[in-house]
Motif scaffolding. Sequence first.
Motif, PDB file in Angstrom:
ATOM      1  N   GLY A   1       1.621 -26.329 -27.820  1.00  0.00           N
ATOM      2  CA  GLY A   1       1.604 -25.175 -28.711  1.00  0.00           C
ATOM      3  C   GLY A   1       1.981 -23.869 -28.040  1.00  0.00           C
ATOM      4  O   GLY A   1       1.554 -22.788 -28.463  1.00  0.00           O
ATOM      5  N   VAL A   2       2.792 -23.938 -26.981  1.00  0.00           N
ATOM      6  CA  VAL A   2       3.190 -22.738 -26.246  1.00  0.00           C
ATOM      7  C   VAL A   2       4.285 -21.983 -26.998  1.00  0.00           C
ATOM      8  O   VAL A   2       5.255 -22.576 -27.471  1.00  0.00           O
ATOM      9  CB  VAL A   2       3.702 -23.100 -24.838  1.00  0.00           C
TER      10      VAL A   2
ATOM     11  N   VAL B   1      18.944 -32.625 -12.950  1.00  0.00           N
ATOM     12  CA  VAL B   1      17.591 -33.132 -13.229  1.00  0.00           C
ATOM     13  C   VAL B   1      16.673 -31.988 -13.636  1.00  0.00           C
ATOM     14  O   VAL B   1      15.949 -32.071 -14.637  1.00  0.00           O
ATOM     15  CB  VAL B   1      17.021 -33.868 -12.001  1.00  0.00           C
ATOM     16  N   LEU B   2      16.705 -30.890 -12.876  1.00  0.00           N
ATOM     17  CA  LEU B   2      15.853 -29.747 -13.178  1.00  0.00           C
ATOM     18  C   LEU B   2      16.186 -29.153 -14.541  1.00  0.00           C
ATOM     19  O   LEU B   2      15.294 -28.799 -15.314  1.00  0.00           O
ATOM     20  CB  LEU B   2      15.991 -28.681 -12.091  1.00  0.00           C
TER      21      LEU B   2
ATOM     22  N   THR C   1       5.475 -23.761 -17.508  1.00  0.00           N
ATOM     23  CA  THR C   1       5.781 -22.881 -18.624  1.00  0.00           C
ATOM     24  C   THR C   1       6.850 -21.865 -18.250  1.00  0.00           C
ATOM     25  O   THR C   1       7.804 -21.628 -19.008  1.00  0.00           O
ATOM     26  CB  THR C   1       4.509 -22.157 -19.097  1.00  0.00           C
ATOM     27  N   ILE C   2       6.720 -21.268 -17.083  1.00  0.00           N
ATOM     28  CA  ILE C   2       7.715 -20.284 -16.662  1.00  0.00           C
ATOM     29  C   ILE C   2       9.069 -20.949 -16.436  1.00  0.00           C
ATOM     30  O   ILE C   2      10.113 -20.431 -16.874  1.00  0.00           O
ATOM     31  CB  ILE C   2       7.241 -19.546 -15.393  1.00  0.00           C
TER      32      ILE C   2
ATOM     33  N   VAL D   1      14.793 -29.057 -21.539  1.00  0.00           N
ATOM     34  CA  VAL D   1      14.743 -29.962 -22.689  1.00  0.00           C
ATOM     35  C   VAL D   1      13.365 -30.620 -22.814  1.00  0.00           C
ATOM     36  O   VAL D   1      12.609 -30.356 -23.752  1.00  0.00           O
ATOM     37  CB  VAL D   1      15.846 -31.043 -22.595  1.00  0.00           C
ATOM     38  N   VAL D   2      13.023 -31.476 -21.851  1.00  0.00           N
ATOM     39  CA  VAL D   2      11.820 -32.309 -21.963  1.00  0.00           C
ATOM     40  C   VAL D   2      10.534 -31.478 -21.913  1.00  0.00           C
ATOM     41  O   VAL D   2       9.701 -31.522 -22.831  1.00  0.00           O
ATOM     42  CB  VAL D   2      11.792 -33.394 -20.866  1.00  0.00           C
ATOM     43  N   VAL D   3      10.348 -30.718 -20.837  1.00  0.00           N
ATOM     44  CA  VAL D   3       9.113 -29.952 -20.668  1.00  0.00           C
ATOM     45  C   VAL D   3       8.991 -28.870 -21.744  1.00  0.00           C
ATOM     46  O   VAL D   3       7.910 -28.655 -22.296  1.00  0.00           O
ATOM     47  CB  VAL D   3       9.051 -29.324 -19.258  1.00  0.00           C
TER      48      VAL D   3
END
Length: 211
Positions: free
Chosen positions: A23-24, A5-6, A52-53, A12-14
């Motif tokens: 726009g990261v 899941v993680l 983000t990390i 993929v998703v995040v």
Amino acid sequence: MQKLVLQLVYSVVVKAFLRIIVGVKFDNGKFLLNEKQFIIIANHNSHLDTMTILASLPRKLVHKVKPVAAADHFGKTKLKEKLSNYFVNTLLIQRKRDKENPANDPIHRMIHALDNGYSLILFPEGTRGAPEVQQPLKPGVALVLLQRPHIKYVPAFMTGMGKAMPKEDSLIVPFNCRLIYGTPQLISDTEVEPILNRMQQDLTVLQGKLA
């Protein structure tokens, strides 16, 4: 199951959401595969920081890295605690030391997680500040590394996150955001203050590269 899941959620998703919608721009985190364990130390301006990390990590590492978070916020209810632990893999800690009760002491809990083979994500400023304005670093990360000096810390700096999702605002808007990593390194001092000063310098150097 949580491992898969993680990996799916963040690799993929995040990651796609942060790249395409927000726009990261991500620094390449593959170098972390060369480290057995590490503690990522980063500036903190937004709830997007942790996402983000995690999204920047190699897929093989996502489930092995625990973001350290305040229990009084992310564990405010039993449901919130379970969701945070499962979908963010958090290590929830209280904000103040409790040396008489190691089970609740945040330094002890971080060391215990490291001893169990996890790496950590820490925001040494302790709370979200104004965008790109660094706050004084709190001593927790130095206290942990003094007890586990064989573990490297990895400086990371993010810009734009506080504009994309400001403090006290749950609305995410597109903005020019960037994550950059520094070089993994061992502490070279035996006192808290010099360690924090060196970390502050590392973060300032990264901030300068993004200016």
